[in-house]
Design a protein around this motif. Structure first.
Motif, PDB file in Angstrom:
ATOM      1  N   THR A 276      32.117   7.942 -32.944  1.00  0.00           N
ATOM      2  CA  THR A 276      32.331   7.662 -34.364  1.00  0.00           C
ATOM      3  C   THR A 276      31.933   8.865 -35.217  1.00  0.00           C
ATOM      4  O   THR A 276      32.688   9.284 -36.098  1.00  0.00           O
ATOM      5  CB  THR A 276      31.526   6.422 -34.790  1.00  0.00           C
TER       6      THR A 276
ATOM      7  N   GLY B 162      38.919   9.197 -31.846  1.00  0.00           N
ATOM      8  CA  GLY B 162      38.746   7.772 -32.105  1.00  0.00           C
ATOM      9  C   GLY B 162      39.454   6.883 -31.105  1.00  0.00           C
ATOM     10  O   GLY B 162      39.008   5.771 -30.825  1.00  0.00           O
TER      11      GLY B 162
ATOM     12  N   THR C 144      34.748   3.832 -36.791  1.00  0.00           N
ATOM     13  CA  THR C 144      35.684   4.658 -36.027  1.00  0.00           C
ATOM     14  C   THR C 144      37.118   4.347 -36.431  1.00  0.00           C
ATOM     15  O   THR C 144      37.935   5.255 -36.616  1.00  0.00           O
ATOM     16  CB  THR C 144      35.514   4.408 -34.507  1.00  0.00           C
TER      17      THR C 144
END
Length: 148
Positions: free
Chosen positions: A5, A81, A109
């Motif tokens: 993230t 991601g 994310t």
């Protein structure tokens, strides 16, 4: 443990400065040190547009560098991601367990992916449109100059 993230957000927000590369690969990453160069050249191109107008040839060559760098960093954020937890941990957290939380996908994310897709696509299209418009206008002017 390197967080997926955080890496996605760093690529989205600070990618043109190489922040995601420094976070994941350390301060000695060569690509991380090279990323600010096209960013600075593109910003210089924007400054030239403001100073000399859109007819400045050097500016329409430099401005797309910034757009392409931002778009590439947004694409990198999307790739980060969307990487699976196992692949992320195997690549960036090799000493930890395969299912470590650092490689997990959270809502933050997902927001980084969505924003990267929106901003990256917009910047890429604007860069392409700007550079092609200026290129074709330049070709028309050269054609007029030759025909006279």
């Amino acid at each position: 443990m390197k967080s997926k993230t955080l890496a996605a957000w760093l690529a989205f927000l600070g990618g043109p400065l190489g922040l995601h590369r420094f976070y994941l690969r350390g301060i000695g990453d060569v690509v991380g040190w090279l990323l600010p160069i096209p960013t600075a050249l593109g910003l210089y191109g924007i400054e030239r547009v403001q100073q000399y107008g859109q007819d400045d040839t050097l500016s329409w060559l430099l401005v797309p560098l910034l757009g392409m760098t931002v778009a590439a960093c947004c694409l990198t954020a999307i790739v980060y991601g969307l990487t699976t937890r196992e692949k992320w941990n195997a690549r960036f957290n090799p000493g930890g367990p395969e299912d470590a939380e650092a490689g997990g996908t959270r809502w933050a994310t997902i927001f980084a992916i969505v924003l990267s897709l929106m901003i990256g696509a917009g910047v890429l299209m604007a860069s392409i449109a700007f550079s092609f418009q200026r290129y074709f206008e330049y070709q028309v002017e050269e054609g007029r100059r030759i025909s006279q």
